[in-house]
Scaffold this active site. Structure first.
Site, mmCIF file in Angstrom:
data_model
loop_
_atom_site.group_PDB
_atom_site.id
_atom_site.type_symbol
_atom_site.label_atom_id
_atom_site.label_comp_id
_atom_site.label_asym_id
_atom_site.label_seq_id
_atom_site.Cartn_x
_atom_site.Cartn_y
_atom_site.Cartn_z
ATOM 1 N N THR A 1 -13.994 18.454 19.556
ATOM 2 C CA THR A 1 -13.077 17.889 20.557
ATOM 3 C C THR A 1 -12.487 16.543 20.143
ATOM 4 O O THR A 1 -11.885 15.851 20.955
ATOM 5 C CB THR A 1 -13.788 17.731 21.916
ATOM 6 O OG1 THR A 1 -14.852 16.775 21.796
ATOM 7 C CG2 THR A 1 -14.351 19.066 22.399
ATOM 8 N N TRP A 2 -12.651 16.166 18.877
ATOM 9 C CA TRP A 2 -12.104 14.895 18.394
ATOM 10 C C TRP A 2 -10.594 14.825 18.635
ATOM 11 O O TRP A 2 -9.872 15.795 18.383
ATOM 12 C CB TRP A 2 -12.410 14.753 16.906
ATOM 13 C CG TRP A 2 -11.800 13.544 16.252
ATOM 14 C CD1 TRP A 2 -11.975 12.248 16.608
ATOM 15 C CD2 TRP A 2 -10.936 13.545 15.110
ATOM 16 N NE1 TRP A 2 -11.263 11.421 15.752
ATOM 17 C CE2 TRP A 2 -10.622 12.189 14.825
ATOM 18 C CE3 TRP A 2 -10.404 14.550 14.296
ATOM 19 C CZ2 TRP A 2 -9.787 11.813 13.774
ATOM 20 C CZ3 TRP A 2 -9.575 14.180 13.240
ATOM 21 C CH2 TRP A 2 -9.275 12.825 12.993
ATOM 22 N N TYR B 1 -14.768 9.465 21.397
ATOM 23 C CA TYR B 1 -13.669 10.399 21.661
ATOM 24 C C TYR B 1 -13.020 10.139 23.021
ATOM 25 O O TYR B 1 -11.882 10.540 23.255
ATOM 26 C CB TYR B 1 -14.152 11.853 21.624
ATOM 27 C CG TYR B 1 -14.689 12.331 20.302
ATOM 28 C CD1 TYR B 1 -14.638 11.546 19.153
ATOM 29 C CD2 TYR B 1 -15.273 13.596 20.199
ATOM 30 C CE1 TYR B 1 -15.150 12.001 17.951
ATOM 31 C CE2 TYR B 1 -15.781 14.060 18.995
ATOM 32 C CZ TYR B 1 -15.724 13.260 17.875
ATOM 33 O OH TYR B 1 -16.233 13.721 16.696
ATOM 34 N N ASN C 1 -22.594 11.114 9.329
ATOM 35 C CA ASN C 1 -22.032 10.287 8.251
ATOM 36 C C ASN C 1 -23.090 9.476 7.505
ATOM 37 O O ASN C 1 -22.775 8.439 6.916
ATOM 38 C CB ASN C 1 -20.965 9.342 8.813
ATOM 39 C CG ASN C 1 -19.788 10.070 9.417
ATOM 40 O OD1 ASN C 1 -19.075 10.786 8.726
ATOM 41 N ND2 ASN C 1 -19.605 9.917 10.729
ATOM 42 N N LEU D 1 -11.654 22.097 7.825
ATOM 43 C CA LEU D 1 -10.290 22.460 7.435
ATOM 44 C C LEU D 1 -9.579 21.285 6.766
ATOM 45 O O LEU D 1 -8.384 21.354 6.478
ATOM 46 C CB LEU D 1 -9.481 22.916 8.658
ATOM 47 C CG LEU D 1 -10.154 23.922 9.594
ATOM 48 C CD1 LEU D 1 -9.209 24.328 10.715
ATOM 49 C CD2 LEU D 1 -10.619 25.149 8.827
ATOM 50 N N GLY D 2 -10.319 20.196 6.516
ATOM 51 C CA GLY D 2 -9.712 18.972 6.016
ATOM 52 C C GLY D 2 -9.197 18.138 7.171
ATOM 53 O O GLY D 2 -8.933 18.654 8.259
ATOM 54 N N SER D 3 -9.057 16.847 6.965
ATOM 55 C CA SER D 3 -8.491 16.003 8.009
ATOM 56 C C SER D 3 -7.032 16.385 8.215
ATOM 57 O O SER D 3 -6.421 17.034 7.361
ATOM 58 C CB SER D 3 -8.597 14.528 7.612
ATOM 59 O OG SER D 3 -7.739 14.270 6.510
ATOM 60 N N ASN E 1 -10.677 31.343 15.145
ATOM 61 C CA ASN E 1 -11.722 30.680 14.352
ATOM 62 C C ASN E 1 -13.093 31.322 14.550
ATOM 63 O O ASN E 1 -13.926 31.323 13.641
ATOM 64 C CB ASN E 1 -11.806 29.195 14.728
ATOM 65 C CG ASN E 1 -10.612 28.392 14.235
ATOM 66 O OD1 ASN E 1 -9.936 28.780 13.290
ATOM 67 N ND2 ASN E 1 -10.357 27.265 14.882
#
Length: 287
Positions: free
Chosen positions: A18-19, A48, A150, A200-202, A254
């Site tokens: 949900t970002w 977020y 991270n 999916l990459g940024s 997805n």
């Protein structure tokens, strides 16, 4: 039950990311479509700014889909600005209130520093303090499991020296052009579930990743869309994924990854390229 066992036995392998989704209407439609097709996992974070919306949405949608709270997995993350003993408990209590729930399935330290680009020597102390409070809240039942996001190997090793509670999850950027094999192996050997974001990459890198000739070729081989193949690259390695979309149809598409089986040979052919294109925040700068 150890909190790592709780994750291993209860956490779905795919969640709704949900970002950057601020619109409650968009969130509602995506979560509605997701629950209908089979998603049972919502991933959010304090930064977020959408925890209150998700709380209201689940309060409405769970009865509509014949679901109870215990059938849904919710992950949230402590904001870097809330790190440390003074703020972390209060912030998590607020997350519980926002999400309209008595417990959060998984709470993560979102970032190893108190800011995104930080060499502040206080970071280590703040991480330790946050982890101690989160461990206490786990024992209280307000958090079923706790983990990190991270974190590099050095951050995980530091945590190991100061606490007997091992993170249940490490949520990091992971895709064919950035896959940190050493970190994956470390997490596996220490019984820390490795979870991927930005599969999916940024947004700024997605087009380039999707145009990779090998990715295009393999998506065609398995007769799936490129996004589904990119999700499958992690999913088929036992790495859980959190695709984010504002399009309900894409959320449904997805979910096809749950039926995809990519051969180890094809996964190895992607891994062997060993690219290092970090497309999101880089925690390697955080001491």
């Amino acid at each position: 039950m150890d909190h790592r066992d709780y994750v291993r036995t209860k956490m779905p392998m795919i969640g709704i990311g949900t970002w950057q989704i601020q619109s409650e209407k968009v969130l509602y439609d995506v979560i509605d479509a997701g629950l209908r097709v089979g998603y049972r996992f919502i991933d959010t974070a304090q930064v977020y700014g959408n925890e209150p919306a998700i709380g209201r949405i689940l309060e409405k949608l769970l009865p509509n889909h014949g679901l109870q709270r215990k059938e849904i997995w919710i992950t949230s993350k402590v904001s870097p600005s809330n790190a440390g003993a003074k703020l972390v408990r209060k912030s998590i209590e607020k997350s519980l209130e926002n999400l309209k729930t008595d417990y959060i399935d998984l709470m993560l330290i979102h970032w190893p520093g108190s800011t995104l680009k930080s060499e502040d020597p206080k970071n280590k102390t703040l991480r330790e303090e946050s982890w101690k409070v989160m461990s206490e809240m786990k024992e209280e039942g307000k958090l079923k499991a706790i983990g990190v996001s991270n974190f590099e190997i050095c951050h995980l090793e530091e945590l190991k020296k100061t606490s007997s509670v091992v993170p249940a999850v490490n949520q990091v950027e992971y895709h064919p052009h950035f896959h940190q094999d050493d970190l994956v192996k470390y997490c596996h050997s220490n019984n820390v579930h490795f979870q991927a974001y930005s599969s999916l990459g940024s947004p700024t890198y997605r087009e380039k990743l999707s145009a990779d000739p090998l990715i295009v070729e393999l998506a065609g081989k398995y007769n799936v869309s490129i996004p589904v193949f990119l999700l499958g690259f992690a999913y088929c390695q036992g790495i859980s994924v959190l695709p984010r979309t504002t399009n309900p149809d894409h959320a449904v598409n997805n979910y096809q990854v749950t039926k995809l089986s990519i051969s180890q040979n094809d996964i190895d052919n992607v891994l062997v390229k060993n690219l290092d294109h970090k497309t999101c925040w880089d925690p390697r700068v955080v001491v």
